[in-house]
Design an enzyme around this catalytic site. Structure first.
Site, PDB file in Angstrom:
ATOM      1  N   TYR A 159       0.831  -1.207   0.000  1.00 58.73           N
ATOM      2  CA  TYR A 159       0.000   0.000   0.000  1.00 58.73           C
ATOM      3  C   TYR A 159       0.870   1.265   0.000  1.00 58.73           C
ATOM      4  O   TYR A 159       1.834   1.373   0.757  1.00 58.73           O
ATOM      5  CB  TYR A 159      -0.924   0.055   1.241  1.00 58.73           C
ATOM      6  CG  TYR A 159      -1.398   1.469   1.438  1.00 58.73           C
ATOM      7  CD1 TYR A 159      -2.408   1.980   0.630  1.00 58.73           C
ATOM      8  CD2 TYR A 159      -0.746   2.340   2.313  1.00 58.73           C
ATOM      9  CE1 TYR A 159      -2.778   3.304   0.707  1.00 58.73           C
ATOM     10  CE2 TYR A 159      -1.115   3.672   2.404  1.00 58.73           C
ATOM     11  CZ  TYR A 159      -2.138   4.143   1.600  1.00 58.73           C
ATOM     12  OH  TYR A 159      -2.488   5.454   1.655  1.00 58.73           O
ATOM     13  N   GLU A 262     -10.630   7.392   8.185  1.00 55.39           N
ATOM     14  CA  GLU A 262     -10.944   7.693   6.780  1.00 55.39           C
ATOM     15  C   GLU A 262     -12.083   6.830   6.242  1.00 55.39           C
ATOM     16  O   GLU A 262     -12.747   7.225   5.288  1.00 55.39           O
ATOM     17  CB  GLU A 262      -9.695   7.583   5.889  1.00 55.39           C
ATOM     18  CG  GLU A 262      -9.162   6.183   5.734  1.00 55.39           C
ATOM     19  CD  GLU A 262      -7.892   6.131   4.882  1.00 55.39           C
ATOM     20  OE1 GLU A 262      -6.972   6.913   5.152  1.00 55.39           O
ATOM     21  OE2 GLU A 262      -7.843   5.287   3.979  1.00 55.39           O
TER      22      GLU A 262
HETATM   23  O1  KDG Z   1      -9.839   4.868  -1.768  1.00 58.00           O
HETATM   24  C1  KDG Z   1      -8.925   4.427  -0.832  1.00 58.00           C
HETATM   25  C2  KDG Z   1      -7.818   5.455  -0.659  1.00 58.00           C
HETATM   26  O2  KDG Z   1      -8.348   6.729  -0.479  1.00 58.00           O
HETATM   27  C3  KDG Z   1      -6.946   5.099   0.518  1.00 58.00           C
HETATM   28  O3  KDG Z   1      -6.349   3.853   0.297  1.00 58.00           O
HETATM   29  C4  KDG Z   1      -5.882   6.159   0.689  1.00 58.00           C
HETATM   30  O4  KDG Z   1      -5.426   5.385   2.908  1.00 58.00           O
HETATM   31  C5  KDG Z   1      -5.402   6.281   2.096  1.00 58.00           C
HETATM   32  C6  KDG Z   1      -4.887   7.583   2.506  1.00 58.00           C
HETATM   33  O5  KDG Z   1      -4.628   7.725   3.689  1.00 58.00           O
HETATM   34  O6  KDG Z   1      -4.732   8.466   1.661  1.00 58.00           O
HETATM   35 MG    MG Z   2      -5.029   6.123   4.932  1.00 54.19          MG
END
Ligand code: KDG
Ligand code: MG
Length: 402
Positions: A159, A262
């Site tokens: 990620y 989030e």
């Molecule tokens: O749509 C999912 C993203 O916005 C996410 O994975 C991004 O975790 C994220 C962030 O903190 O920007």
């Molecule tokens: Mg995030």
């Protein structure tokens, strides 16, 4: 004044966005972001089928009553689809109210509590050496806060690491891409990254890191403790947050501050985290947490418990959401930080706006309303294309949080 029309506009200038445009009988328009990454058409259908028919003929000045109608009146409460749809209506009505009053929305929210909004950038690269260059890029552009994400040796598709480092976009093809995860490798690697970044950039730069919901509470406690020497501003989403009491365990082991929220869509999702002071920053947003009206309620509750705002601002939150977020950020007493991932030039052209970046800060628009619009002709040039978020598996095939 009455609402004469409400249109749902789906466009994909590089990525998908859903926007609601409300038009009053005397021609005042307001826009609201309704984008839910990977599930865009669910919100578009919810708005078109169930919300727009209720709006026509209503008084656009009645923001609170409309919010309550859409929330209580649906009988089925909360959830990301419902709350993103409500958010779009609420945001568009604040935009209209600002235009009618001749004031930027932040003035209607009580006026400025600060000069501008401090943002953090998303420095990312596969290797530690390369990420140092990315952090330097943000520092050179005036950022005072940088979130740092790197690859983990032996893992692909971690990620936060992007092919185009300046425009992070996790959504891919119609079918989710799969990546492989290893918690032991991640826990081994991450403190080494921050050791180097802190040594290179000194004590003043605010450093952040997104764990992206991948650990258990005791693993998060270990990570938080191992990062303490590098004084992070926050460790984000250390664990999936459905189990709010699980944060007590993390808290009892580490002083690394925690930011969560989030994926939350209501005040109820963070009530325990806030009232037990289990987090330091709440990352709820205008688009996913019920619009400006509901986000203000969350931040007001947070303010009672020493929790500051730290709103999500990835590229899937459209310029309409970002414009609205800045009006909230600049006005609340307990602002912390705002995430800022710059949109592509194509996206910026579809959503003309007058907020601006300078010196590590975003400055909200001074125009009446939100100071952002959607160019419907430009939007029509970019049809929707299905794009799913990835999934994560352990080496043995077990599905893990992405
Ligand atoms: O749509 C999912 C993203 O916005 C996410 O994975 C991004 O975790 C994220 C962030 O903190 O920007
Ligand atoms: Mg995030």
């Amino acid at each position: 004044m009455r609402i004469a029309d409400a249109r749902v506009i789906v466009t994909s200038p590089g990525r998908n966005f859903v926007t609601l445009k409300i038009v009053t009988a005397d021609g005042v328009t307001g826009v609201g972001d309704a984008t839910l990454n990977g599930r865009e058409l669910a919100v578009a259908a919810y708005l078109t089928e169930h919300v727009v028919p209720l709006l026509i003929g209503r008084d656009p000045a009645r923001i609170e009553d409309t919010w309550q109608l859409l929330y209580k009146g649906a009988y089925w409460r909360r959830g990301p689809v419902t709350m993103s749809a409500i958010a779009a209506v609420d945001t568009a009505l604040w935009d209209i109210k600002g235009k009618v009053a001749g004031l930027p929305v932040y003035q209607l929210l009580g006026g400025r509590s600060r000069e501008a909004v401090t943002v953090y950038g998303h420095a990312n690269a596969e290797t530690v050496d390369d990420v140092l260059g990315e952090v330097a890029h943000y520092v050179d552009h005036g950022y005072r806060a940088v979130r740092v994400q790197t690859g983990v040796p032996g893992l692909t598709g971690v990620y936060g690491v992007s092919r185009d480092p300046r425009h992070y976009e996790p959504a891919g093809g119609a079918v989710p891409a799969e990546s492989v995860w290893s918690t032991p490798r991640y826990l081994e690697h991450t403190p080494r990254v921050f050791e180097k970044v802190r040594a290179e950039f000194g004590p003043d730069l605010m450093l952040l890191h997104d764990v992206h919901h991948r650990l258990t509470p005791i693993e998060a406690a270990r990570l938080g403790r191992s990062l303490e020497p590098y004084a992070l501003t926050w460790m984000e989403d250390p664990v999936p947050a459905e189990l709010q009491e699980g944060f007590r365990l993390i808290r009892s082991h580490t002083t690394t501050p925690i930011a969560v929220g989030e994926v939350f869509n209501s005040i109820w999702d963070c009530q325990q985290l806030i009232t037990e002071q289990l987090i330091d920053y709440v990352r709820t947003t205008v688009v996913h947490a019920g619009g400006i009206s509901h986000l203000r309620r969350i931040f007001d509750l947070a303010n009672l418990y020493h929790v500051r705002s730290g709103s999500h601002g990835a590229t899937d939150l459209s310029p309409v959401c970002l414009a609205a977020a800045l009006h909230v950020d600049v006005s609340i007493p307990n602002f912390g930080l705002q995430e800022y991932m710059a949109h592509t030039a194509e996206t910026d052209a579809v959503f003309p706006h007058t907020y601006r970046f300078a010196g590590g800060m975003l400055h909200p628009s001074e125009e009446p309303g939100l100071g952002v619009d959607i160019d419907e002709e430009a939007a029509a040039r970019y049809p929707y294309r299905a794009a799913a978020l990835p999934v994560n598996r352990l080496a043995d095939g077990t599905l893990h949080s992405w």
